[in-house]
Design a protein around this motif. Sequence first.
Motif, PDB file in Angstrom:
ATOM      1  N   TYR A 174       0.788  -1.297   0.110  1.00 42.75           N
ATOM      2  CA  TYR A 174       0.148  -0.003   0.158  1.00 42.75           C
ATOM      3  C   TYR A 174       0.873   1.245   0.003  1.00 42.75           C
ATOM      4  N   LEU A 230       1.696   1.721  -3.398  1.00 41.51           N
ATOM      5  CA  LEU A 230       0.776   2.269  -4.249  1.00 41.51           C
ATOM      6  C   LEU A 230       0.616   3.852  -4.042  1.00 41.51           C
ATOM      7  N   TYR A 231       0.622   4.287  -2.798  1.00 36.94           N
ATOM      8  CA  TYR A 231       0.367   5.815  -2.483  1.00 36.94           C
ATOM      9  C   TYR A 231       1.577   6.429  -2.962  1.00 36.94           C
ATOM     10  N   THR A 290       1.231   6.539  -6.957  1.00 28.03           N
ATOM     11  CA  THR A 290       0.239   7.363  -7.368  1.00 28.03           C
ATOM     12  C   THR A 290       0.376   8.772  -7.323  1.00 28.03           C
ATOM     13  N   VAL A 320      -6.567   4.873  -0.071  1.00 27.57           N
ATOM     14  CA  VAL A 320      -7.436   5.855  -0.928  1.00 27.57           C
ATOM     15  C   VAL A 320      -7.668   7.334  -0.229  1.00 27.57           C
ATOM     16  N   ILE A 359      -4.387   9.114  -0.271  1.00 29.56           N
ATOM     17  CA  ILE A 359      -4.089   9.711  -1.613  1.00 29.56           C
ATOM     18  C   ILE A 359      -4.802  11.157  -1.950  1.00 29.56           C
ATOM     19  N   ALA A 378      -8.214   5.307  -7.918  1.00 30.79           N
ATOM     20  CA  ALA A 378      -7.580   4.214  -7.002  1.00 30.79           C
ATOM     21  C   ALA A 378      -8.741   3.377  -6.368  1.00 30.79           C
ATOM     22  N   ALA A 390      -2.694  -2.721  -8.825  1.00 35.87           N
ATOM     23  CA  ALA A 390      -3.327  -1.432  -8.947  1.00 35.87           C
ATOM     24  C   ALA A 390      -2.182  -0.335  -9.316  1.00 35.87           C
ATOM     25  N   ALA A 391      -0.970  -0.408  -8.380  1.00 37.70           N
ATOM     26  CA  ALA A 391       0.065   0.544  -8.858  1.00 37.70           C
ATOM     27  C   ALA A 391       0.538   0.288  -9.962  1.00 37.70           C
ATOM     28  N   ILE A 429      -1.554   1.859 -12.285  1.00 35.20           N
ATOM     29  CA  ILE A 429      -1.698   3.419 -12.419  1.00 35.20           C
ATOM     30  C   ILE A 429      -0.365   3.890 -13.342  1.00 35.20           C
TER      31      ILE A 429
END
Lengths: 659, 70
Positions: free
Chosen positions: A434, A437-438, A441, A565, A568, A610, A626-627, A630
Amino acid sequence: MGHCHNIGMHIEVPQDGKKIVLVGNPNTGKSVFFNYLTGMYVDVSNYPGTTLEISHGRVGNDVIVDTPGVYGISSFNDEERVARDIILAADIVINVVNAVQLERDLFLTQQVIDTGVPVIVALNMIDEAERQGVEINVDLLSELLGVPVIPTVAIKKKGLDQVKNSINKARPGRMDPELKEKLNTMLNRVGSQGEALLILEGDPAVSERHGLEPENLREEIYKRRRERVNSTVRQVVKETNNGNNFADTLGRLMIRPATGIPILILALYVMYKVIGVFVAGTIVGITEETIMQGIYEPAVKDFVGKFIPEESVMGSILIGEFGLLTMPFTYSLGLLLPLVVGFYFFLSLFEDSGYLPRIATLVDRVLSGIGLNGRAIIPLILGFGCVTMATIVTRLLGSERERRIAIFLLGLTIPCSAQLGVILGLLAPLGWQYVLLYVITVSSVFVVVGAIMHSTLSGKSTDLLIDIPPLRLPRLDNVVKKTAVKSYRFISEAFPLFALGALIISTFQVTGILRILQNLLAPLTVGWLNLPAEASTAFIMGIVRRDFGAAGLAELPMGAAETVVALITITLFVPCIASIMVLFKERSISEAFMMWGGSWIIAFLVGGTAAHLLKVFDTASGAVQAAAAITAAAAVILVFSRVTARNKLKKSSAAVAND
Amino acid sequence: MTLDTVKRGQSCRIVSIPDNGVRAQAIRFGISEGEIVVCDEVIPAGPIVLRKRRQQIALGRKLAASIIVE
């Protein structure tokens, strides 16, 4: 007095007193001279029409005026304009010259001499020059320049009293006879040699003051001056070795990407350890919690509460949750001041050691992709301290276009230190997937938005063109002083904005607008971001103080996906009220509204994307996917924007060709 | 040729700097048209670092591409 009309700033000079002006290139040690000559009685005033502050102090009947460090005087930037006007109004100039960089520094010396003002030269850092194998014939230099030259080592106080005692020996120096002839004609028309020189050099502002068209001789005069300086240097300097030492090698390693990037990462890591851990944790714990919230706020509440009940409208505006007497003080003095001091300390350290221009060179390539040049690294690093401070610092960028890009990216993507602490606290327990991902993004938004602005905004960004001074060990007292001055200036500029922000927010609270806004936002948070309705409260609180918003999220029952989410979105979401105030102060109202609105839209757009991606991949490894998604999307947008930009360029050059 | 094609360690003579402002600034730094400079460093796809005696300056890649040297 004849020269009164050309000074933008009025400085009292007694009848028989003289205006003595200190002039020099950046980082020549000028400030040490100023402090030595003026002692403790110093006035600092803002130079009209600029953001520069000019110090001046009295010595007996005379006044010593400091000027910004410049490489020459003309109209290239605010520093030069201010230095130009102060020099044109001077009675005597003390020119501080760096003995190691004679070739560069003497250009300014010769230009000042050409204005006809009496000059005395302080040949500073003479010890450093000797160490590097540069031997200077001081007597010959003095003879060639036609003015007294005094060797000094300012930081060791060597030669300072000699300079002080020789001020009255300052005299107009020798100049190019051909230039002198040209000047004479113009001199008859404008009455001052300095102004005549600048008109010949094509300075638009000085020409306008005399109602004249600027002449077109800059090129020729500059070239001849450069030749004259080079010949002077050739005659007076004897180099005994190449000075190939440790500092040179390290300086090289700092610029080369293979070694420079690890060094930069190390420097930033040390900075993070000191500011992020020690200052933000230990120091702020004392200043914010113990002093401001523990002692100051109760005392103020207690005192004001005697006259006005805290529950009343007036009471909550003054001493309520966002009270005018409580929040701005706690926020700016308890929380921000230590962080700002920390950031300015490192910046001054990097600047004085000569590391900063090397960082700028190293990162120039990356930043040029988003329409900035290497110098923009300064506000970007400061943004992690305080976005408000960084927004003000963007004034050093070379064009309005660059400022526009930098200010928007700062407000949109850079989490300030106050917020970063809370974000890290919430993010770390979720696991590296995570965190990844942060980071991906937010940095994708930075790159994509920057690249799109770069390809769509009109105008041209300035290219990197900077002087790389030799590396040297910074002087701690100098660094501390610089830090103090810069931090003080920032707090005094930002404090009124924090106060105004607090006033607006508490008015919103008292009138119930804050609640209405939270309710308005709720459908979007629930329906689009898949977050609990209360998250909208946290978002709105994020406007008050960015860390309030992030801290508000900590109390909500959210899973890993929801938390990331929310984080972000709140990072990208509008900056705190003080940054918004600065935004409106620095930019036009319509532009500020566009940036402000833009950050709402982008925050919810990206946050929502996201959220929906995580709905599809709802596991920790899903976060990695997901990352990846993106990153891929960002890459596609980047390629697309580059292709459109190239087509646009082709079209415009085709249009030029057709003309 | 242009300045961005110069290799590290190579020296060259500046033939022309097209931008007025840049030209004036470069003269102040001691790097004017006609001077011989040494290329100290080339950051891949990034700035060029020039040296003339003890003076070192960094120029952005695009700027370097507009400067003609020989």
